[in-house]
Design a protein around this motif. Structure first.
Motif, PDB file in Angstrom:
ATOM      1  N   LEU A 192     -36.085  24.292 -49.859  1.00 40.08           N
ATOM      2  CA  LEU A 192     -37.031  25.261 -49.319  1.00 40.08           C
ATOM      3  C   LEU A 192     -36.431  26.615 -49.660  1.00 40.08           C
ATOM      4  CD1 LEU A 192     -39.363  26.354 -47.578  1.00 40.08           C
ATOM      5  CD2 LEU A 192     -37.960  25.935 -45.567  1.00 40.08           C
ATOM      6  N   GLY A 193     -36.969  27.265 -50.699  1.00 35.50           N
ATOM      7  CA  GLY A 193     -36.320  28.486 -51.192  1.00 35.50           C
ATOM      8  C   GLY A 193     -34.920  28.147 -51.672  1.00 35.50           C
ATOM      9  N   LEU A 194     -33.927  28.926 -51.216  1.00 34.23           N
ATOM     10  CA  LEU A 194     -32.545  28.690 -51.628  1.00 34.23           C
ATOM     11  C   LEU A 194     -31.914  27.533 -50.876  1.00 34.23           C
ATOM     12  CD1 LEU A 194     -31.246  32.381 -51.607  1.00 34.23           C
ATOM     13  CD2 LEU A 194     -31.771  30.985 -53.607  1.00 34.23           C
ATOM     14  N   GLY A 195     -32.440  27.266 -49.688  1.00 40.73           N
ATOM     15  CA  GLY A 195     -31.783  26.307 -48.798  1.00 40.73           C
ATOM     16  C   GLY A 195     -32.165  24.870 -49.109  1.00 40.73           C
ATOM     17  N   LEU A 196     -31.255  23.962 -48.731  1.00 47.88           N
ATOM     18  CA  LEU A 196     -31.500  22.534 -48.901  1.00 47.88           C
ATOM     19  C   LEU A 196     -31.716  21.939 -47.510  1.00 47.88           C
ATOM     20  CD1 LEU A 196     -31.558  20.506 -51.268  1.00 47.88           C
ATOM     21  CD2 LEU A 196     -29.201  19.924 -50.678  1.00 47.88           C
ATOM     22  N   GLU A 197     -32.910  21.370 -47.293  1.00 52.02           N
ATOM     23  CA  GLU A 197     -33.244  20.811 -45.982  1.00 52.02           C
ATOM     24  C   GLU A 197     -33.068  19.295 -46.020  1.00 52.02           C
ATOM     25  OE1 GLU A 197     -34.128  22.985 -43.505  1.00 52.02           O
ATOM     26  OE2 GLU A 197     -33.925  24.610 -44.961  1.00 52.02           O
ATOM     27  N   PRO A 198     -32.602  18.707 -44.905  1.00 55.06           N
ATOM     28  CA  PRO A 198     -32.314  17.265 -44.912  1.00 55.06           C
ATOM     29  C   PRO A 198     -33.578  16.394 -44.911  1.00 55.06           C
ATOM     30  CG  PRO A 198     -31.981  18.165 -42.721  1.00 55.06           C
ATOM     31  CD  PRO A 198     -32.299  19.335 -43.611  1.00 55.06           C
ATOM     32  N   LEU A 199     -33.448  15.198 -45.482  1.00 55.79           N
ATOM     33  CA  LEU A 199     -34.567  14.245 -45.551  1.00 55.79           C
ATOM     34  C   LEU A 199     -34.293  12.936 -44.811  1.00 55.79           C
ATOM     35  CD1 LEU A 199     -35.752  14.490 -49.269  1.00 55.79           C
ATOM     36  CD2 LEU A 199     -37.250  14.636 -47.283  1.00 55.79           C
ATOM     37  N   GLY A 200     -33.038  12.704 -44.423  1.00 54.49           N
ATOM     38  CA  GLY A 200     -32.718  11.431 -43.765  1.00 54.49           C
ATOM     39  C   GLY A 200     -32.737  10.285 -44.749  1.00 54.49           C
ATOM     40  N   THR A 201     -33.079   9.095 -44.248  1.00 50.83           N
ATOM     41  CA  THR A 201     -33.244   7.930 -45.129  1.00 50.83           C
ATOM     42  C   THR A 201     -34.710   7.826 -45.528  1.00 50.83           C
ATOM     43  OG1 THR A 201     -31.393   6.749 -44.169  1.00 50.83           O
ATOM     44  CG2 THR A 201     -33.084   5.411 -45.237  1.00 50.83           C
ATOM     45  N   VAL A 202     -34.941   7.698 -46.837  1.00 45.42           N
ATOM     46  CA  VAL A 202     -36.312   7.720 -47.353  1.00 45.42           C
ATOM     47  C   VAL A 202     -36.612   6.401 -48.069  1.00 45.42           C
ATOM     48  CG1 VAL A 202     -37.988   9.052 -48.677  1.00 45.42           C
ATOM     49  CG2 VAL A 202     -35.943  10.178 -47.806  1.00 45.42           C
ATOM     50  N   VAL A 203     -37.798   5.855 -47.785  1.00 45.86           N
ATOM     51  CA  VAL A 203     -38.240   4.598 -48.396  1.00 45.86           C
ATOM     52  C   VAL A 203     -39.471   4.869 -49.254  1.00 45.86           C
ATOM     53  CG1 VAL A 203     -39.267   2.342 -47.916  1.00 45.86           C
ATOM     54  CG2 VAL A 203     -37.399   3.196 -46.473  1.00 45.86           C
ATOM     55  N   TRP A 204     -39.490   4.259 -50.432  1.00 44.82           N
ATOM     56  CA  TRP A 204     -40.701   4.266 -51.271  1.00 44.82           C
ATOM     57  C   TRP A 204     -41.304   2.873 -51.198  1.00 44.82           C
ATOM     58  CZ3 TRP A 204     -40.193   4.264 -57.350  1.00 44.82           C
ATOM     59  CH2 TRP A 204     -41.457   4.024 -57.930  1.00 44.82           C
ATOM     60  N   LEU A 205     -42.516   2.809 -50.614  1.00 43.56           N
ATOM     61  CA  LEU A 205     -43.246   1.543 -50.519  1.00 43.56           C
ATOM     62  C   LEU A 205     -44.470   1.636 -51.428  1.00 43.56           C
ATOM     63  CD1 LEU A 205     -43.485  -1.165 -48.659  1.00 43.56           C
ATOM     64  CD2 LEU A 205     -45.398   0.096 -47.654  1.00 43.56           C
ATOM     65  N   ARG A 206     -44.649   0.644 -52.298  1.00 47.03           N
ATOM     66  CA  ARG A 206     -45.847   0.632 -53.155  1.00 47.03           C
ATOM     67  C   ARG A 206     -46.792  -0.448 -52.659  1.00 47.03           C
ATOM     68  NH1 ARG A 206     -45.746   0.929 -59.598  1.00 47.03           N
ATOM     69  NH2 ARG A 206     -45.951   3.116 -59.058  1.00 47.03           N
ATOM     70  N   THR A 207     -48.035  -0.063 -52.315  1.00 54.00           N
ATOM     71  CA  THR A 207     -48.992  -1.055 -51.828  1.00 54.00           C
ATOM     72  C   THR A 207     -49.639  -1.764 -53.016  1.00 54.00           C
ATOM     73  OG1 THR A 207     -50.973   0.324 -51.889  1.00 54.00           O
ATOM     74  CG2 THR A 207     -49.560   0.551 -49.950  1.00 54.00           C
ATOM     75  N   GLY A 208     -50.334  -2.842 -52.733  1.00 51.90           N
ATOM     76  CA  GLY A 208     -51.037  -3.592 -53.777  1.00 51.90           C
ATOM     77  C   GLY A 208     -52.118  -2.759 -54.448  1.00 51.90           C
TER      78      GLY A 208
END
Ligand SMILES: [Zn+2]
Length: 491
Positions: free
Chosen positions: A382-398
């Motif tokens: 976000l601009g110069l700063g790096l904001e945390p995202l935690g644990t992220v999952v990518w789920l692909r549906t049918g």
């Protein structure tokens, strides 16, 4: 010379059913005097600037708390008092302080305290009555007389999306330094524009208005000019847009300039605000687009404004229309993340997603899909700063809908939130982001078109009917000219 500095920041959506507790600060950002030893985020940029400038001048620096929570409902009383009192205890311990600089949000509400920033500044003033006290605020703040009465200088961010935190911190430092040296004697006056809305500063008349404020700052006797946009989703007495002018030892000039500027802004009310698309209209347009990706903003579920981040209104509508080649996120659902982690990358699963936090979340949605990727400890810019995202999952549906789910409430700021997982947004027909405005500039670079949708939810941009009970004066857009109407705005 001795500088004391700290940051305490959350933006309170008083209509949210989720309390802000210590866990909200712990999971987002909580440091006890060490924030400048690591890369900055938006609300710690100022601490980095102030330390660097103070050390240039050979000042001693006392760094206290840096505490940031993703916006939600009112902060619990215990949590607020423990964070506030940590700053105050550090200040007492620091001994004689010449300058106090605080990065606060300006729209923090706690149980029993509608004006946390005013409360903090009043206590800081009583501990060091002779110090110069300067406060940097996010412009989505409620600018109160209590804040103005208890510090020497307030400077708000000018840009939305916020990319000027460091520039405003520089400006505040310089004004505080000149105040301490006796070069200037700041006085502040504010004016209530009687407006509640959102104002994106990067284009059109808002761009011109920001430039107008900069021009005013070059006039004799004017030290700083801010527009406190206000934070709409808060039932507090001082909700709404205000101008703020800091003048050099001239209260009349400050007051007159603030009022003239405020009335100028009011006259521009239709030109500085946008209208947003209805969900179904936006989906029709996106489905008919011949080139992609069309980026759709789910404005009603922006966790950056205190919405839950798990609403399913848009996803239900996408699926009803059988739209495919879509990416959508970020859904805040720690339970779903846990299930996907246990299943593992590559697993095919059934998952009940979202719709859990309250009525603003809609109904949960049942999906079948494959866990494509899981990553922890990622960030997004976000601009110069790096904001945390935690644990992220990518789920692909049918149905070829790529869904991003995480366990740390945050809005989408940047395409890298998706792309770090391996989702190629350039190939998508439609990308849905849960955000109001902060996503705009980075996504503009990859989008064939951006449509901002006035979706239902905790940050729905429908300001006419906000259920406000504490604001005394009428406001636009509930009435067309609140300067002529004497009606109370209570719903
Ligand atoms: Zn803001």
């Amino acid at each position: 010379m001795k500088l004391f500095m700290a940051t305490l920041s959350t933006e309170t959506n008083t209509f949210s059913p989720m309390p802000t507790g210590l866990s909200g600060f712990k999971e987002y950002y909580l440091r006890h005097g060490t924030a400048t030893q690591e890369p900055p985020n938006l609300m710690t940029e100022a601490l980095h600037v102030w330390r660097a400038r103070a050390e240039q001048f050979g000042w001693e620096v006392v760094e206290s708390l840096a505490a940031i929570a993703e916006p939600a409902g009112p902060t619990t009383s215990d949590c607020y008092r423990s964070l506030r009192d940590e700053i105050l205890a550090d200040l007492r311990k620091a001994g004689d302080i010449d300058v106090v600089l605080l990065q606060l949000h300006g729209a923090m509400v706690a149980e029993g305290c509608d004006d946390c920033e005013g409360d903090i500044l009043e206590r800081v003033r009583s501990i060091c009555p002779d110090a110069v006290i300067g406060t940097a605020l996010d412009q989505h703040c409620h600018l109160t007389e209590r804040m103005l009465a208890n510090c020497d200088l307030i400077v708000c961010f000018k840009e939305y999306p916020h990319d000027d935190a460091s520039a405003r911190a520089e400006e505040l430092f310089e004004l505080a330094r000149r105040t301490r040296s006796g070069d200037i004697r700041p006085v502040m006056r504010a004016f209530d524009c009687r407006m509640i809305n959102l104002y994106l500063t990067k284009t059109g008349k808002m761009r011109d208005f920001v430039q107008h404020m900069r021009d005013l700052e070059n006039r004799a006797g004017i030290l700083s000019v801010s527009l406190a946009h206000g934070f709409p989703w808060a039932d507090v007495e001082d909700v709404g847009t205000r101008t703020l002018v800091v003048a050099d030892n001239n209260p009349l000039l400050a007051q007159k300039t603030a009022e003239t500027l405020g009335r100028t802004f009011f006259d521009l009310r239709y030109e500085v605000t946008s209208t947003f698309s209805a969900l179904e209209d936006a989906l029709c347009e996106a489905a008919a687009a011949t080139s992609g990706p069309v980026v759709l903003a789910d404005m009603g579920d922006n966790s950056g404004g205190g919405a839950p981040g798990d609403s399913t209104f848009v996803l239900h509508a996408l699926m009803k229309r059988n739209l495919s080649n879509v990416a959508s996120g970020i859904y805040w659902d720690p339970v779903a993340v846990r299930i996907c982690r246990d299943a593992g990358i590559g697993a095919s699963i059934k998952l009940r997603l979202g719709g859990k936090t309250g009525t603003d979340s809609g109904q949960p949605i049942d999906l079948s899909g494959q866990v494509m990727n899981i990553q922890s400890d990622l960030g997004q810019h976000l601009g110069l700063g790096l904001e945390p995202l935690g644990t992220v999952v990518w789920l692909r549906t049918g149905d070829e809908v790529d869904i991003l789910i995480n366990n740390l409430r945050t809005q989408v700021y940047h395409p890298e939130a998706f792309e770090q997982l391996g989702i190629d947004l350039a190939d998508k027909s439609i990308v849905v982001v849960k955000s109001l405005f902060h996503f705009y500039a980075p996504f503009e670079k990859i989008a064939s078109r951006i449509i901002q949708m006035a979706t239902a939810g905790g940050t729905s941009p429908e300001f006419r009917n906000l259920p406000l009970t504490k604001r005394q004066d009428a406001y636009w857009p509930r009435v067309d000219n609140p300067f002529e109407e004497r009606v109370r705005t209570s719903a």
